[in-house]
Design an enzyme around this catalytic site. Structure first.
Site, PDB file in Angstrom:
ATOM      1  N   ASP A  36       0.871  -1.189   0.000  1.00  0.00           N
ATOM      2  CA  ASP A  36       0.000   0.000   0.000  1.00  0.00           C
ATOM      3  C   ASP A  36       0.900   1.229   0.000  1.00  0.00           C
ATOM      4  O   ASP A  36       2.095   1.120   0.256  1.00  0.00           O
ATOM      5  CB  ASP A  36      -0.910   0.003   1.251  1.00  0.00           C
ATOM      6  CG  ASP A  36      -2.184   0.831   1.056  1.00  0.00           C
ATOM      7  OD1 ASP A  36      -2.068   2.026   0.742  1.00  0.00           O
ATOM      8  OD2 ASP A  36      -3.285   0.286   1.215  1.00  0.00           O
ATOM      9  N   ASP A  54       3.782   2.603  -4.537  1.00  0.00           N
ATOM     10  CA  ASP A  54       2.666   3.016  -5.383  1.00  0.00           C
ATOM     11  C   ASP A  54       2.487   2.003  -6.509  1.00  0.00           C
ATOM     12  O   ASP A  54       3.377   1.847  -7.359  1.00  0.00           O
ATOM     13  CB  ASP A  54       2.991   4.418  -5.936  1.00  0.00           C
ATOM     14  CG  ASP A  54       1.837   4.996  -6.734  1.00  0.00           C
ATOM     15  OD1 ASP A  54       0.957   4.223  -7.164  1.00  0.00           O
ATOM     16  OD2 ASP A  54       1.824   6.224  -6.936  1.00  0.00           O
ATOM     17  N   SER A 131     -17.689  -3.420  -7.512  1.00  0.00           N
ATOM     18  CA  SER A 131     -18.638  -2.666  -6.682  1.00  0.00           C
ATOM     19  C   SER A 131     -20.056  -2.714  -7.235  1.00  0.00           C
ATOM     20  O   SER A 131     -20.266  -2.854  -8.451  1.00  0.00           O
ATOM     21  CB  SER A 131     -18.174  -1.211  -6.655  1.00  0.00           C
ATOM     22  OG  SER A 131     -19.180  -0.381  -6.146  1.00  0.00           O
ATOM     23  N   TYR A 162     -16.574   6.186 -11.128  1.00  0.00           N
ATOM     24  CA  TYR A 162     -16.065   5.103 -10.262  1.00  0.00           C
ATOM     25  C   TYR A 162     -16.677   3.760 -10.717  1.00  0.00           C
ATOM     26  O   TYR A 162     -15.986   2.756 -10.826  1.00  0.00           O
ATOM     27  CB  TYR A 162     -16.430   5.435  -8.818  1.00  0.00           C
ATOM     28  CG  TYR A 162     -16.193   4.331  -7.810  1.00  0.00           C
ATOM     29  CD1 TYR A 162     -14.929   4.080  -7.300  1.00  0.00           C
ATOM     30  CD2 TYR A 162     -17.262   3.538  -7.353  1.00  0.00           C
ATOM     31  CE1 TYR A 162     -14.713   3.079  -6.361  1.00  0.00           C
ATOM     32  CE2 TYR A 162     -17.056   2.534  -6.420  1.00  0.00           C
ATOM     33  CZ  TYR A 162     -15.782   2.305  -5.928  1.00  0.00           C
ATOM     34  OH  TYR A 162     -15.587   1.296  -5.003  1.00  0.00           O
ATOM     35  N   LYS A 166     -14.845   0.422 -12.439  1.00  0.00           N
ATOM     36  CA  LYS A 166     -14.989  -0.929 -11.886  1.00  0.00           C
ATOM     37  C   LYS A 166     -15.448  -1.898 -12.977  1.00  0.00           C
ATOM     38  O   LYS A 166     -14.995  -3.035 -13.043  1.00  0.00           O
ATOM     39  CB  LYS A 166     -15.996  -0.919 -10.727  1.00  0.00           C
ATOM     40  CG  LYS A 166     -15.487  -0.236  -9.461  1.00  0.00           C
ATOM     41  CD  LYS A 166     -14.400  -1.056  -8.820  1.00  0.00           C
ATOM     42  CE  LYS A 166     -13.920  -0.492  -7.494  1.00  0.00           C
ATOM     43  NZ  LYS A 166     -12.679  -1.124  -7.045  1.00  0.00           N
ATOM     44  N   ASN A 191     -21.576  -1.628  -0.171  1.00  0.00           N
ATOM     45  CA  ASN A 191     -21.432  -0.846   1.079  1.00  0.00           C
ATOM     46  C   ASN A 191     -20.935  -1.656   2.263  1.00  0.00           C
ATOM     47  O   ASN A 191     -21.711  -2.068   3.129  1.00  0.00           O
ATOM     48  CB  ASN A 191     -22.775  -0.208   1.468  1.00  0.00           C
ATOM     49  CG  ASN A 191     -23.167   0.885   0.524  1.00  0.00           C
ATOM     50  OD1 ASN A 191     -22.349   1.729   0.158  1.00  0.00           O
ATOM     51  ND2 ASN A 191     -24.413   0.869   0.090  1.00  0.00           N
ATOM     52  N   LYS A 213     -21.515  11.530  13.350  1.00  0.00           N
ATOM     53  CA  LYS A 213     -22.343  12.716  13.630  1.00  0.00           C
ATOM     54  C   LYS A 213     -23.173  12.498  14.896  1.00  0.00           C
ATOM     55  O   LYS A 213     -23.329  13.404  15.715  1.00  0.00           O
ATOM     56  CB  LYS A 213     -23.271  13.010  12.446  1.00  0.00           C
ATOM     57  CG  LYS A 213     -22.522  13.558  11.226  1.00  0.00           C
ATOM     58  CD  LYS A 213     -23.477  13.760  10.052  1.00  0.00           C
ATOM     59  CE  LYS A 213     -22.730  14.060   8.769  1.00  0.00           C
ATOM     60  NZ  LYS A 213     -23.634  14.227   7.612  1.00  0.00           N
ATOM     61  N   GLN A 232     -33.738   7.719   0.126  1.00  0.00           N
ATOM     62  CA  GLN A 232     -32.966   6.838  -0.746  1.00  0.00           C
ATOM     63  C   GLN A 232     -32.622   5.552   0.031  1.00  0.00           C
ATOM     64  O   GLN A 232     -32.380   5.608   1.235  1.00  0.00           O
ATOM     65  CB  GLN A 232     -31.717   7.542  -1.318  1.00  0.00           C
ATOM     66  CG  GLN A 232     -30.668   8.049  -0.361  1.00  0.00           C
ATOM     67  CD  GLN A 232     -30.935   9.420   0.241  1.00  0.00           C
ATOM     68  OE1 GLN A 232     -32.067   9.765   0.569  1.00  0.00           O
ATOM     69  NE2 GLN A 232     -29.884  10.195   0.453  1.00  0.00           N
ATOM     70  N   THR A 233     -32.638   4.413  -0.654  1.00  0.00           N
ATOM     71  CA  THR A 233     -32.433   3.130   0.044  1.00  0.00           C
ATOM     72  C   THR A 233     -31.058   2.544  -0.282  1.00  0.00           C
ATOM     73  O   THR A 233     -30.508   2.764  -1.361  1.00  0.00           O
ATOM     74  CB  THR A 233     -33.514   2.104  -0.360  1.00  0.00           C
ATOM     75  OG1 THR A 233     -33.550   2.020  -1.791  1.00  0.00           O
ATOM     76  CG2 THR A 233     -34.868   2.490   0.181  1.00  0.00           C
TER      77      THR A 233
HETATM   78  P1  NAD Z   1      -9.749   1.905   1.261  1.00  0.00           P
HETATM   79  O1  NAD Z   1      -9.637   3.256   0.645  1.00  0.00           O
HETATM   80  O2  NAD Z   1      -9.794   1.822   2.753  1.00  0.00           O
HETATM   81  O3  NAD Z   1      -8.574   0.980   0.735  1.00  0.00           O
HETATM   82  C1  NAD Z   1      -7.956   1.145  -0.516  1.00  0.00           C
HETATM   83  C2  NAD Z   1      -6.459   1.173  -0.291  1.00  0.00           C
HETATM   84  O4  NAD Z   1      -5.804   1.268  -1.561  1.00  0.00           O
HETATM   85  C3  NAD Z   1      -5.999   2.393   0.536  1.00  0.00           C
HETATM   86  O5  NAD Z   1      -5.290   1.984   1.689  1.00  0.00           O
HETATM   87  C4  NAD Z   1      -5.099   3.152  -0.421  1.00  0.00           C
HETATM   88  O6  NAD Z   1      -3.983   3.775   0.218  1.00  0.00           O
HETATM   89  C5  NAD Z   1      -4.646   2.044  -1.364  1.00  0.00           C
HETATM   90  N1  NAD Z   1      -4.167   2.596  -2.627  1.00  0.00           N
HETATM   91  C6  NAD Z   1      -4.785   3.513  -3.410  1.00  0.00           C
HETATM   92  N2  NAD Z   1      -4.023   3.817  -4.464  1.00  0.00           N
HETATM   93  C7  NAD Z   1      -2.890   3.055  -4.338  1.00  0.00           C
HETATM   94  C8  NAD Z   1      -1.730   2.928  -5.116  1.00  0.00           C
HETATM   95  N3  NAD Z   1      -1.565   3.638  -6.242  1.00  0.00           N
HETATM   96  N4  NAD Z   1      -0.755   2.066  -4.715  1.00  0.00           N
HETATM   97  C9  NAD Z   1      -0.908   1.355  -3.568  1.00  0.00           C
HETATM   98  N5  NAD Z   1      -2.003   1.426  -2.796  1.00  0.00           N
HETATM   99  C10 NAD Z   1      -2.978   2.273  -3.173  1.00  0.00           C
HETATM  100  O7  NAD Z   1     -11.036   1.232   0.609  1.00  0.00           O
HETATM  101  P2  NAD Z   1     -11.808  -0.087   1.043  1.00  0.00           P
HETATM  102  O8  NAD Z   1     -13.124   0.324   1.556  1.00  0.00           O
HETATM  103  O9  NAD Z   1     -10.950  -0.953   1.865  1.00  0.00           O
HETATM  104  O10 NAD Z   1     -12.057  -0.756  -0.390  1.00  0.00           O
HETATM  105  C11 NAD Z   1     -11.217  -1.776  -0.895  1.00  0.00           C
HETATM  106  C12 NAD Z   1     -11.649  -2.111  -2.310  1.00  0.00           C
HETATM  107  O11 NAD Z   1     -13.014  -2.549  -2.318  1.00  0.00           O
HETATM  108  C13 NAD Z   1     -11.566  -0.920  -3.273  1.00  0.00           C
HETATM  109  O12 NAD Z   1     -11.160  -1.367  -4.529  1.00  0.00           O
HETATM  110  C14 NAD Z   1     -13.007  -0.446  -3.337  1.00  0.00           C
HETATM  111  O13 NAD Z   1     -13.279   0.228  -4.546  1.00  0.00           O
HETATM  112  C15 NAD Z   1     -13.748  -1.771  -3.233  1.00  0.00           C
HETATM  113  N6  NAD Z   1     -15.120  -1.571  -2.728  1.00  0.00           N
HETATM  114  C16 NAD Z   1     -15.307  -1.168  -1.447  1.00  0.00           C
HETATM  115  C17 NAD Z   1     -16.602  -0.960  -0.986  1.00  0.00           C
HETATM  116  C18 NAD Z   1     -16.860  -0.503   0.434  1.00  0.00           C
HETATM  117  O14 NAD Z   1     -18.029  -0.341   0.781  1.00  0.00           O
HETATM  118  N7  NAD Z   1     -15.850  -0.299   1.267  1.00  0.00           N
HETATM  119  C19 NAD Z   1     -17.699  -1.160  -1.829  1.00  0.00           C
HETATM  120  C20 NAD Z   1     -17.452  -1.554  -3.140  1.00  0.00           C
HETATM  121  C21 NAD Z   1     -16.159  -1.789  -3.589  1.00  0.00           C
END
Ligand code: NAD
Length: 355
Positions: A36, A54, A131, A162, A166, A191, A213, A232-233
């Site tokens: 990360d 990165d 997602s 977004y 995906k 979610n 909040k 909204q649901t």
């Molecule tokens: P999060 O933001 O907590 O975790 C994502 C991580 O990716 C972060 O720690 C960020 O630092 C890291 N990251 C971003 N760009 C990077 C890069 N260039 N190099 C290395 N690391 C990088 O999000 P999350 O809630 O843990 O979600 C994880 C995955 O699940 C994501 O792909 C998100 O789109 C997907 N998702 C999450 C949800 C949700 O409700 N949380 C819903 C649908 C999909």
């Protein structure tokens, strides 16, 4: 690492779902590498090895995939530019969201495939976190009857960039499966929430924002700002259930994208009422008209995952919000009194944690 220990690479291991996955894999005795741009914010990582880097950079991806003479057994790809409605639906971050997240997935798949070809092996299963935002807006106009069956994704018309990213990345993973036989697994998360998720700063999602909040109401105050008309649901899945479903998906032979979510659909107002109930606080709602509220209705449809994996959600929203609320209370207390006495009077003004 012992000879028969399974190995996993968790990308995005500093984030919410990634850090929980690392914990789960360690409890199953995996050897785990996390990658990360940051360490997890709320607890120490349990990964055996953690690369700060990165994933937009090819060199970082190449060193992440190196595992001695071996290939990883499993890769979990959670890294993405991610946030709640205030981050992904305003339009202001669209170029970064699309560019960064696409680039991460393009890099991983290309380098994994080249790595496999060099090693003449193709055993690494790779999980991709898609997602519910991929579903077409026109099927989510009626808050009481949203359609989020997996096969309703086409003709495609997500309401956010977004969601388009995906959907593109789902296709990318599926093409690597078709053309090179990469064992891919794809979940459409609905979610996900719970302790150790972002709860302030602008990237937090609705359950955390609302718990915060409610928790921050000073005695005498009752008003909570709620985005939109509150009708909204949505449905919300507790993190432990998300991790369990994801592990089951990885262990299955299911290639097609599946929903991982809860079918307990509530209005945003009901979510607010649930947080108020667990906090034992009286609240009033100030509905604020903002453009970034997302689709009118959304609920997971778990028919396919029930059929394929025998998995279903079981935790009620109230139970999950109670755990999340208590955790957010503890974070607020830490911010107010870092390393100090939490029985302090001022902390008590925010009320005790919910039982
Ligand atoms: P999060 O933001 O907590 O975790 C994502 C991580 O990716 C972060 O720690 C960020 O630092 C890291 N990251 C971003 N760009 C990077 C890069 N260039 N190099 C290395 N690391 C990088 O999000 P999350 O809630 O843990 O979600 C994880 C995955 O699940 C994501 O792909 C998100 O789109 C997907 N998702 C999450 C949800 C949700 O409700 N949380 C819903 C649908 C999909």
């Amino acid at each position: 690492m012992t000879n028969h220990q399974k190995t996993a690479l968790v990308l995005g291991a500093g984030g919410f779902i990634g850090s929980h996955m690392v914990k789960r894999l360690k409890s199953e005795n995996y050897w785990v590498r996390g990658v990360d741009i940051k360490y997890p914010e709320f607890s120490e990582t349990l990964a055996d090895n953690f690369i700060i880097g990165d994933l937009n950079e090819v060199d970082v991806v190449i060193s992440s995939l190196k595992n001695g003479d071996n290939c990883f057994d499993e890769i979990y790809q959670f890294a993405a530019d991610m946030g709640g409605a205030g981050f992904i639906f305003t339009g202001e971050n669209d170029a970064n969201i699309m560019h960064n997240s696409c680039m991460i997935n393009l890099n991983i798949l290309k380098q994994l495939n080249e790595h496999n070809q060099k090693k003449k092996i193709n055993k690494t299963k790779i999980f991709y976190s898609s997602s519910a935002c991929i579903y077409p807006e026109h099927n989510q106009l009626d808050p009481d009857n949203p359609d989020c069956r997996e096969d309703s994704a086409y003709p495609a018309a997500p309401d956010s960039e977004y969601g388009w990213e995906k959907l593109f990345s789902e296709h990318l993973y599926l093409t690597y499966n078709r053309n090179f036989g990469l064992p891919v697994r794809i979940a459409r998360y609905h979610n996900i929430y719970g302790p150790e998720g972002t709860w302030e700063g602008g990237r937090e999602k609705a359950p955390a924002a609302i718990c915060r909040k409610v928790a921050q109401l000073q005695s005498g105050d009752t008003e909570i700002e709620v985005w939109g008309d509150g009708k909204q649901t949505r449905s919300f899945l507790y993190i432990d259930e998300c991790i369990e479903a994801t592990r089951r998906l990885m262990d299955s032979d299911c290639i097609e994208p599946v929903n991982i979510g809860s079918e307990e659909m509530v209005t945003i107002d009901q979510l607010v009422d649930t947080a108020a109930k667990v906090a034992n606080k009286k609240i009033t709602k100030d509905h604020v008209d903002v453009p970034h509220t997302g689709v009118r209705g959304r609920n997971s449809n778990n028919d396919l995952i029930r059929e394929k994996l025998g998995w279903d959600y079981s935790m009620t929203l109230e139970e999950g919000i109670r755990k999340t609320y208590n955790w957010i209370m503890s974070q607020i207390a830490k911010e107010m009194y870092p390393a100090s006495d939490l029985s302090n009077k001022k902390y008590k003004a925010y009320g005790n944690c919910a039982k």
